[in-house]
Scaffold this active site. Structure first.
Site, mmCIF file in Angstrom:
data_model
loop_
_atom_site.group_PDB
_atom_site.id
_atom_site.type_symbol
_atom_site.label_atom_id
_atom_site.label_comp_id
_atom_site.label_asym_id
_atom_site.label_seq_id
_atom_site.Cartn_x
_atom_site.Cartn_y
_atom_site.Cartn_z
ATOM 1 N N HIS A 181 0.826 -1.216 0.000
ATOM 2 C CA HIS A 181 0.000 0.000 0.000
ATOM 3 C C HIS A 181 0.857 1.262 0.000
ATOM 4 O O HIS A 181 0.354 2.338 -0.294
ATOM 5 C CB HIS A 181 -1.049 -0.023 1.112
ATOM 6 C CG HIS A 181 -0.579 0.305 2.494
ATOM 7 N ND1 HIS A 181 -0.240 -0.650 3.419
ATOM 8 C CD2 HIS A 181 -0.400 1.492 3.122
ATOM 9 C CE1 HIS A 181 0.105 -0.074 4.557
ATOM 10 N NE2 HIS A 181 0.023 1.227 4.408
ATOM 11 N N ASP A 193 1.314 -7.682 2.295
ATOM 12 C CA ASP A 193 1.441 -6.245 2.037
ATOM 13 C C ASP A 193 2.895 -5.787 1.876
ATOM 14 O O ASP A 193 3.456 -5.131 2.748
ATOM 15 C CB ASP A 193 0.756 -5.486 3.182
ATOM 16 C CG ASP A 193 0.407 -4.048 2.821
ATOM 17 O OD1 ASP A 193 0.953 -3.540 1.821
ATOM 18 O OD2 ASP A 193 -0.397 -3.432 3.543
ATOM 19 N N SER A 203 4.070 2.273 8.376
ATOM 20 C CA SER A 203 3.863 1.241 7.373
ATOM 21 C C SER A 203 5.142 1.017 6.592
ATOM 22 O O SER A 203 5.772 1.969 6.147
ATOM 23 C CB SER A 203 2.744 1.631 6.425
ATOM 24 O OG SER A 203 1.524 1.296 7.000
#
Ligand code: ARG
Ligand code: ASP
Length: 714
Positions: free
Chosen positions: A85, A221, A649
């Protein structure tokens, strides 16, 4: 006796700076202060292995990725890992209908195939420095806040200029603890960053928005990039002559995995936390702003999701928009529930009463006077609150539909940019580009967009947010809104195109007469009056100054506590343990997920749960090679008590020896209040197990050459 014990328990649980074990995002340069605690928690390495400016240390392997995520080097040739992402935009930009890398994945099988990503940057911290004295000397609390800001800004500029003179580095200085302390960051910015690999969406975004913010999780991810530099080793713009960057340090990867109770730390760039705010701010965020935003996003999500289920084309069209809307929407719900569950407003009030008592005593003893800080903060929030409410409605509501957002742009074109033809041209071009998407499949899009427009504004009207309209009934409102939508130039392509091509400031009057622009102007003039703006800005400045004093006071009140500064998109270390938790009565979450869970979730009819045939056959073969666990499973994700937030992230999750065991990518929904209050019973970060990542690169994608570049220990 029993009663006293009880109040003692309450006191301990609520003392502001009895930081919970595992809470905190620590400054790498000051990590010596945490070293003993980290080693007691299980860490085998030293603080200087993590941050050192005289020797290569782990910090040289950790970078700010794309200005809002974290990445890490995993080979001596500049190979870098981050989340899917986080690389999403780049993957989308390289995708076309013929080469849909977003859907099917992308793997560069040679260096030549690695894809340049203009505009993408990676930032390495060279060193940091405490510059509090240089920034603050001679300034006292009585100085006017605006004057103070100006002086500080001036000092910061000259310190930064001086620090990087004659180098290719960039400097930035950021406030900590609401401006009680300042640190300077010397950074190296790389701008030739290339896309190397990404799994297909049904792996990289497996579970989609349904599983987002949730555990158990099975999202792969991650994405892979490589940093290039000029042949002499310096950061450079893209050139085919550039060579892979040789980082001072790259991470060693461990295939040993982690088990419940194991020490882990996350090293990365957390964006924003608000750990020290008072009960008013907590109440404002959780009980005023969040519910409004959630309700207004409900409307948009309902219509977009509906459209996305109509056809693949519509799914593609709204995918990215919806991902963004849904991400905040879901987080705020978890946040507000978590705030209530922990009785955060009450706890804050109690802590404030403790502070007030301490301040009165200090003053009586002839010490500094902090007694007015909290009453004045309350008073400032009372001024801020009604305007904050109104602006939340405006920003989340009036700008919600594509239609009204374009009205806003059009209004900008007619007013702000009408002074020079150049500016007007640039804005006109932007609007023209937006027309392309707006009018694409207009028959379908206008249905969705019109519905969002009408329903959102009806919501605002019911909430008393449109006092400037002389409309008495919802039926009249609907008629009025329909008329605006159909009559505005914004829904007539030919007229829009004609206006924008060759736009001159002389057309401003015509633009301002458009019914949609008129509505936008009415709304804006109502909510953003000079008086409201002044009140808001003054209240904000007061809060800023008072929070600075409040924090300074708390540090005096609890001199033995190690305070962590709120996250501010600077490099931090958070540490904790791999640990399951009980989100609610009768339910316990184990700390890891496996490939079996992916197969359990598989549903070919639901977009988010489609499983790649190849992944299915790898599962059937049950041969995970070096990536499998001793029990024969393939671990996919794990959770831990590391304190993280947005920006973390892509951060490396490291084990006791400082080896890479996972990539951080999310938090558990029941713990999303952790930006305001951390509770180790519910707050967990979610990590991709590095073995699943390598398994996918190696066995799923067949990009073994990438794995061979890495330093892997078994
Ligand atoms: N919740 C994660 C974060 O805050 C991941 C968001 C991206 N994924 C998604 N399904 N929208 O950024
Ligand atoms: N998903 C977030 C990010 O993109 C991480 C978080 O909020 O925990 O940084």
């Amino acid at each position: 006796m029993k009663k006293r014990l009880l109040s003692l328990v309450i006191l301990m649980a609520t003392a502001p700076l009895a930081l919970h074990a595992d809470e905190g995002m620590w400054i790498p340069m000051l990590l010596q202060r945490n070293e003993a605690a980290m080693q007691r928690a299980g860490m085998h390495i030293s603080a200087s292995d993590i941050y050192d400016i005289n020797h290569a240390s782990l910090k040289d392997a950790v970078v700010l990725f794309a200005g809002g995520c974290t990445g890490e080097f995993v080979s001596k040739e500049g190979l870098l890992l981050t989340n899917h992402h986080c690389g999403y935009n780049e993957i989308v930009k390289h995708s076309t209908v013929e080469h849909d890398y977003l859907t099917h994945g992308f793997w560069a099988m040679s260096r030549e195939q690695e894809l340049p990503c203009p505009g993408l940057t990676v930032v390495r911290l060279v060193r940091m420095e405490d510059v509090t004295r240089q920034v603050l000397h001679g300034l006292d609390d009585n100085l006017d806040e605006a004057q103070r800001d100006k002086l500080i800004e001036h000092r910061i500029d000259s310190l930064c200029d001086h620090a990087v003179e004659g180098t290719h580095y960039r400097a930035a200085i950021k406030p900590f603890y609401y401006g009680n302390q300042y640190f300077m960051y010397i950074n190296e910015v790389f701008n030739d960053v290339r896309l190397v690999g990404a799994p297909p969406s049904n792996i990289g975004k497996f579970g989609g928005d349904t599983d987002n913010w949730m555990w158990p999780r099975h999202t792969g991810d991650f994405s892979v990039f490589r940093v290039y530099v000029s042949p002499d080793g310096l950061p450079a713009e893209y050139s085919k002559d550039n060579v892979p960057y040789q980082p001072l340090k790259h991470l060693t990867i461990s295939l040993k995995g982690v088990d419940e109770g194991d020490f882990t730390f996350v090293f990365g760039y957390p964006g924003t936390t608000r750990r020290y705010v008072t009960h008013d701010q907590v109440d404002l965020s959780a009980n005023l702003e969040n519910p409004i935003r959630i309700a207004l996003r409900d409307i948009r999500l309902k219509h977009y999701n509906n459209a996305m289920n109509q056809s693949p084309a519509q799914r593609l069209r709204y995918a990215s928009t919806v991902a963004g809307i849904a991400n905040g929407w879901k987080k705020w719900q978890g946040e507000t529930q978590g705030i209530a569950r922990l009785r955060t407003v009450e706890i804050k009030k109690y802590q404030e009463s403790q502070f007030q008592m301490w301040a009165e005593e200090l003053k009586a003893a002839g010490g500094h006077d902090y007694t007015r800080v909290l009453p004045q903060l309350e008073e400032a929030y009372a001024r801020l609150r009604p305007i904050d409410l109104e602006w939340t409605y405006f920003n989340e509501g009036l700008l919600a539909s594509d239609f009204m957002y374009r009205a806003y742009l059009l209004w900008n074109l007619a007013t702000r940019h009408s002074t020079t033809d150049d500016d007007a041209q640039a804005t006109a071009q932007k609007l023209l580009a937006r027309n392309e998407t707006f009018f694409k499949d207009f028959d379908q899009h206008s249905v969705v967009d019109h519905a969002i427009f009408v329903e959102t504004l009806t919501y605002l009207w019911r909430a008393g947010q449109m006092p400037y309209l002389d409309i008495r009934s919802e039926a009249d409102l609907a008629k009025y809104l329909d008329k605006i939508y159909s009559q505005s130039i914004l829904t007539h392509r030919d007229k829009m195109d004609r206006l924008l091509k060759g736009y001159t400031p002389r057309q401003a009057r015509k633009v301002l007469g458009d019914p949609a622009v008129e509505l936008m102007v009415q709304a804006y003039d109502n909510s953003y009056t000079e008086a409201k703006r002044n009140t808001f800005n003054t209240a904000q400045a007061d809060i800023q100054r008072l929070m600075r004093l409040y924090l300074r006071g708390m540090m005096e009140q609890y001199p033995d506590s190690n305070f962590f500064p709120d996250a501010n998109l600077t490099l931090r270390v958070a540490y904790g343990h791999v640990k399951g938790f009980s989100p609610r009565d009768g339910v316990y979450y184990t700390p890891y997920s496996t490939l079996t869970g992916i197969m359990e979730k598989e549903n070919p009819d639901i977009y988010d749960y489609v499983v790649e045939p190849k992944l299915r056959s790898l599962f059937a073969a049950h041969n995970y090679g070096p990536y499998g666990s001793p029990d024969g499973s393939l671990r996919v994700g794990f959770i831990a008590t590391n304190h993280t937030t947005g920006g973390n992230s892509g951060s490396p999750v490291l084990n006791a020896d400082g080896q890479l065991v996972g990539l951080n990518f999310d938090r558990c929904w029941e713990g999303t209040m952790s930006d305001l209050i951390f509770d180790p019973r519910y707050c967990r970060n979610i990590c991709l197990d590095i073995r699943y990542c390598l398994f996918l690169i190696d066995q799923f994608a067949g990009a073994k050459h990438l794995v061979e570049e890495m330093d892997i220990v078994r």
